[in-house]
Design an enzyme around this catalytic site. Structure first.
Site, PDB file in Angstrom:
ATOM      1  N   HIS A   1      10.829   0.808 -10.458  1.00 15.16           N
ATOM      2  CA  HIS A   1      10.643   1.592 -11.508  1.00 15.16           C
ATOM      3  C   HIS A   1      10.994   1.131 -12.848  1.00 15.16           C
ATOM      4  O   HIS A   1      10.237   1.504 -13.731  1.00 15.16           O
ATOM      5  CB  HIS A   1      12.021   2.665 -11.159  1.00 15.16           C
ATOM      6  CG  HIS A   1      11.516   3.816 -10.362  1.00 15.16           C
ATOM      7  ND1 HIS A   1      10.411   4.365 -10.245  1.00 15.16           N
ATOM      8  CD2 HIS A   1      12.697   4.380  -9.404  1.00 15.16           C
ATOM      9  CE1 HIS A   1      10.666   5.047  -9.158  1.00 15.16           C
ATOM     10  NE2 HIS A   1      11.928   5.301  -8.753  1.00 15.16           N
TER      11      HIS A   1
ATOM     12  N   ARG B   1      -4.086   7.340  -6.615  1.00 16.99           N
ATOM     13  CA  ARG B   1      -3.147   6.828  -5.845  1.00 16.99           C
ATOM     14  C   ARG B   1      -2.334   7.975  -5.523  1.00 16.99           C
ATOM     15  O   ARG B   1      -1.424   8.236  -6.412  1.00 16.99           O
ATOM     16  CB  ARG B   1      -2.560   5.792  -5.622  1.00 16.99           C
ATOM     17  CG  ARG B   1      -3.255   4.501  -5.789  1.00 16.99           C
ATOM     18  CD  ARG B   1      -2.183   3.182  -5.943  1.00 16.99           C
ATOM     19  NE  ARG B   1      -2.901   1.994  -5.469  1.00 16.99           N
ATOM     20  CZ  ARG B   1      -3.477   0.815  -6.143  1.00 16.99           C
ATOM     21  NH1 ARG B   1      -3.250   1.079  -7.800  1.00 16.99           N
ATOM     22  NH2 ARG B   1      -3.931  -0.121  -5.886  1.00 16.99           N
TER      23      ARG B   1
ATOM     24  N   ARG C   1      -7.535   9.658  -3.811  1.00 17.13           N
ATOM     25  CA  ARG C   1      -7.452   9.203  -2.540  1.00 17.13           C
ATOM     26  C   ARG C   1      -6.524   9.908  -1.924  1.00 17.13           C
ATOM     27  O   ARG C   1      -5.640  10.287  -2.340  1.00 17.13           O
ATOM     28  CB  ARG C   1      -7.030   7.595  -2.662  1.00 17.13           C
ATOM     29  CG  ARG C   1      -6.802   6.932  -1.396  1.00 17.13           C
ATOM     30  CD  ARG C   1      -6.675   5.502  -1.411  1.00 17.13           C
ATOM     31  NE  ARG C   1      -5.318   5.324  -1.853  1.00 17.13           N
ATOM     32  CZ  ARG C   1      -4.650   4.100  -2.027  1.00 17.13           C
ATOM     33  NH1 ARG C   1      -5.664   2.954  -1.912  1.00 17.13           N
ATOM     34  NH2 ARG C   1      -3.489   4.084  -2.395  1.00 17.13           N
TER      35      ARG C   1
ATOM     36  N   GLU D   1     -11.662  -2.026   3.082  1.00 19.45           N
ATOM     37  CA  GLU D   1     -10.214  -2.546   2.966  1.00 19.45           C
ATOM     38  C   GLU D   1     -10.022  -3.548   4.324  1.00 19.45           C
ATOM     39  O   GLU D   1      -8.758  -3.922   4.459  1.00 19.45           O
ATOM     40  CB  GLU D   1      -9.242  -2.158   2.329  1.00 19.45           C
ATOM     41  CG  GLU D   1      -8.979  -0.553   2.807  1.00 19.45           C
ATOM     42  CD  GLU D   1      -7.768   0.136   2.062  1.00 19.45           C
ATOM     43  OE1 GLU D   1      -7.273  -0.568   0.878  1.00 19.45           O
ATOM     44  OE2 GLU D   1      -7.726   1.224   2.101  1.00 19.45           O
TER      45      GLU D   1
ATOM     46  N   ASN E   1      -7.362  -5.816  -2.241  1.00 23.85           N
ATOM     47  CA  ASN E   1      -5.845  -6.196  -2.022  1.00 23.85           C
ATOM     48  C   ASN E   1      -5.655  -5.988  -0.516  1.00 23.85           C
ATOM     49  O   ASN E   1      -5.210  -7.106   0.155  1.00 23.85           O
ATOM     50  CB  ASN E   1      -4.795  -5.012  -2.349  1.00 23.85           C
ATOM     51  CG  ASN E   1      -4.962  -4.792  -4.052  1.00 23.85           C
ATOM     52  OD1 ASN E   1      -5.892  -5.607  -4.717  1.00 23.85           O
ATOM     53  ND2 ASN E   1      -4.481  -3.807  -4.712  1.00 23.85           N
ATOM     54  N   ASP E   2      -5.943  -5.119  -0.038  1.00 28.15           N
ATOM     55  CA  ASP E   2      -5.758  -5.125   1.682  1.00 28.15           C
ATOM     56  C   ASP E   2      -6.825  -5.849   2.291  1.00 28.15           C
ATOM     57  O   ASP E   2      -6.560  -6.334   3.338  1.00 28.15           O
ATOM     58  CB  ASP E   2      -5.925  -3.575   2.070  1.00 28.15           C
ATOM     59  CG  ASP E   2      -4.427  -2.845   1.978  1.00 28.15           C
ATOM     60  OD1 ASP E   2      -3.526  -3.792   2.492  1.00 28.15           O
ATOM     61  OD2 ASP E   2      -4.623  -1.776   1.715  1.00 28.15           O
TER      62      ASP E   2
ATOM     63  N   ARG F   1       0.628  -8.973   2.299  1.00 30.74           N
ATOM     64  CA  ARG F   1       0.519  -8.798   0.945  1.00 30.74           C
ATOM     65  C   ARG F   1       1.936  -8.920   0.394  1.00 30.74           C
ATOM     66  O   ARG F   1       2.259  -8.990  -0.950  1.00 30.74           O
ATOM     67  CB  ARG F   1      -0.192  -7.859   0.135  1.00 30.74           C
ATOM     68  CG  ARG F   1       0.117  -6.616   0.606  1.00 30.74           C
ATOM     69  CD  ARG F   1      -1.308  -5.597   0.162  1.00 30.74           C
ATOM     70  NE  ARG F   1      -1.000  -4.866  -0.910  1.00 30.74           N
ATOM     71  CZ  ARG F   1      -1.833  -3.856  -1.304  1.00 30.74           C
ATOM     72  NH1 ARG F   1      -2.773  -3.180  -0.366  1.00 30.74           N
ATOM     73  NH2 ARG F   1      -1.590  -3.112  -2.249  1.00 30.74           N
TER      74      ARG F   1
ATOM     75  N   CYS G   1     -11.910  -1.648  -6.548  1.00 29.83           N
ATOM     76  CA  CYS G   1     -10.821  -0.831  -7.010  1.00 29.83           C
ATOM     77  C   CYS G   1      -9.546  -2.028  -6.817  1.00 29.83           C
ATOM     78  O   CYS G   1      -8.306  -1.320  -7.087  1.00 29.83           O
ATOM     79  CB  CYS G   1     -10.593   0.286  -6.703  1.00 29.83           C
ATOM     80  SG  CYS G   1     -10.361   0.624  -5.020  1.00 29.83           S
TER      81      CYS G   1
END
Ligand code: PEP
Ligand code: MG
Length: 595
Positions: free
Chosen positions: A208, A315, A351, A451, A474-475, A485, A522
């Site tokens: 956060h 997301r 998504r 991904e 990323n994945d 990751r 993305c």
């Protein structure tokens, strides 16, 4: 006095600590240290069984007191009137929930009775046990929750002690907060106009604190190990938000170099803003669609400020975070409707829930299997929990009636998954229509995230079932190279420029183009302007990234002559050595591309 301080400062040697960067830019200022560990110096006192009830009662009173103090902070957060304030408001509410009958409070109550100890010591023991349990789950989201639990525990201990917490002293101008960890609620007490930057010893880039730092738009660094031992309030500090460096008591030469870097950065930021409404077109006329990734609705303000043409990745996980119960259809609809309306006609790619692996599991009741990244997660999890999926899809369908929406499925591995979701959406759509609810006709486009290497290698088959692709690098990098990751030990091997990853991106882009469907990237590489020429060279015409990167990438596009670099892109894709690929990438610089 000033002279004395100056002498002391000059006697200090420069020290550099390195953490993870979470906000661009350079801050140069004066350290203000905050060590929340001080609040945890409490003594354990044994109490007789006859005192247990009154001690438990004292705990509940302290919880109510701490909650009351948070209420005041909530007011301050609301008055901030910006995205950061809104985000803080949510977090403070989550803290307040933890203070009312939560597992934490129940656990402390039990410990007072079972261990016959004072409430303060019981709070410490309980948060210690909860932190240990969460840490052993090795989950980035749960790690972020540990910080929340510690913060609520600190507030409880403070409320239990007779002294009121010290009011936060006014910050000197250009203050740089240096803390072991900084709670968002503490951040609400800070005046962002006085604050130049912040650095913490703990907290991940998904914490956060990092989120708040980003929305405040200040240079920040998290996870700078051992930093607190090397800094004192009053020390001169440099925070490099792009490299993650925290430089304490810099030498004159270092200061000069960073002042120069800061000026250059600020000038570049200012001139980038002028590009907001300029279309993203290469020098040889190729139009590129730049969209934004959104993790929290509070980011919408920055999405609009960035001039992004839409949301390429929404997301939806945040709707399921920090709560004990699943959000219902109406609640999800309200959030999504607000996003679609705010985007005022620009497309929003929503998504479906990407639960599992390093992403939330608590509220959806997902039990991690022996290898969570390869287990029940993302679309496979949603398909195994039909009710949850249908609730989310209904909310998305209803929001789709308010503006252009696309539905994106995470971690698709087979055509059957897309077909099944399409069937479900068809049925839901008919059901909603029968009830007189407005839904779009035709249905919103349904896309697949590419991904998983297997998905990339069968992209031709998936393209036949999909209305669009979004490549999640990323994945895709994690699965192609077998690199977790989230695991720091192997992060040196995490390289999206590995030829295997590049070939899979290229293969997917070609399959999409052959099938005539749009394809975007993305993952994080989309926001890295050094990679822009390469991705465009692969035929990718849509990129979706953090709002803060949109203008930087646009600038790169405006400088690029795509036709001129085609040969060099081909050389890169034929190359099998990642280091050589990095070198070749530098030859795609804007000045070269004018050739
Ligand atoms: C990706 O994997 O590249 C992606 C965009 O999704 P996430 O980072 O949310 O897993
Ligand atoms: Mg992903």
């Amino acid at each position: 006095m000033a002279k004395g301080r100056k002498r002391a400062e000059s006697e200090k040697t420069e020290r550099v600590f390195v953490g993870s960067p979470v906000g661009d830019g350079i801050a140069i200022g004066i350290a203000r240290c905050q060590d929340s560990r001080a609040a945890f110096n409490v003594r354990e006192i044994t109490i007789p069984p006859t005192k247990v009830r009154s001690e438990q009662h004292r705990l509940l009173e302290a919880a109510a007191k701490a909650s009351g103090r948070l209420e005041k902070l909530h007011g301050q957060a609301t008055r901030m009137g910006n995205a950061a304030g809104e985000e803080l408001g949510y977090i403070i509410e989550a803290y307040q929930q933890m203070l009312s009958g939560s597992r934490l409070i129940r656990g402390v109550q039990r410990r007072i009775a079972s261990d016959n100890i004072n409430a303060e010591a019981a709070v410490l023991k309980e948060i210690g046990a909860m932190s240990e349990a969460f840490a052993s789950m090795d989950d980035a989201y749960l790690s972020a929750r540990i910080a929340d639990i510690r913060e609520v525990g600190r507030r409880l201990v403070e409320a239990l002690s007779a002294d009121a917490p010290k009011a936060s002293k006014a910050l000197p101008r250009n203050a740089i907060i240096i803390a072991d960890e900084l709670s968002p609620a503490d951040t609400a007490l800070l005046d962002p106009r006085q604050l130049a930057g912040m650095a913490t010893m703990f907290g991940g880039v998904e914490s956060h604190t990092a989120i708040v730092a980003r929305s405040l738009g200040i240079p920040a660094v998290v996870a700078a190990a051992n930093m607190m031992d090397g800094v004192q309030s009053g020390d001169t500090i440099i925070i490099d938000g792009s490299t993650g460096q925290v430089i304490v008591s810099p030498t004159e030469a270092t200061l000069k170099a960073y002042r120069h870097k800061q000026t250059t950065f600020l000038k570049a930021q200012k001139s980038l803003k002028k590009l907001k409404t300029v279309p993203a077109v290469t020098r040889d006329g190729f139009k590129i669609k730049l969209q934004a990734n959104v993790e929290l609705p509070t980011e919408l303000e920055s999405v609009l400020a960035s001039g992004a043409e839409g949301i390429g990745l929404f997301r939806s996980e945040f709707m399921f975070m920090n709560r004990a119960e699943l959000p219902g259809e109406d609640e999800q609809f309200e959030v999504l409707a607000q996003v679609v309306k705010t985007m005022a006609g620009r497309p929003v790619t929503i998504r479906t829930l990407d639960a599992g692996a390093d992403k939330l599991g608590d509220v959806v009741g997902l039990k991690p299997g022996p290898n969570p990244a390869l287990g029940l997660r993302a679309i496979r999890f949603s398909l195994s929990r039909r009710k949850l999926l249908m609730t989310q899809l209904s909310a998305i369908l209803r929001a789709s009636a308010l503006g252009p929406v696309r539905i994106l499925l995470p971690m698709v591995s087979s055509v059957e998954e897309i077909r099944e979701v399409r069937r479900i959406i068809g049925r839901l759509s008919a059901r909603l229509k029968a009830k007189g609810v407005k839904v779009p006709d035709p249905m919103p486009p349904i896309g697949a995230m590419i991904e998983i290497p297997g998905a990339a290698l069968t992209a031709d088959a998936l393209a036949a079932e999909s209305d669009f692709f979004a490549i999640g690098t990323n994945d895709l990098t994690q699965y192609t190279l077998a690199i977790d990751r989230t695991d720091e030990q192997v992060s040196y091997l995490y390289n999206p420029l590995h030829p295997a990853v590049l070939r899979l991106i290229q293969f997917s882009a070609e399959a999409a183009s052959a099938a005539g469907i749009p394809v975007s990237v993305c993952g994080e590489v989309a926001g890295d302007d050094r990679l822009t020429p390469l991705l465009l060279g692969f035929g990718i015409t849509e990129l979706s990234m953090a709002p803060a990167s949109v203008l930087k990438v646009k600038k790169r596009i405006l400088d690029l002559n795509l036709t001129a670099i085609t040969g060099r892109v081909r050389r890169i894709t034929a190359e099998s050595d990642p280091t050589r690929i990095r070198e070749l990438l530098d030859t795609l610089s804007p000045s070269d591309s004018r050739a």
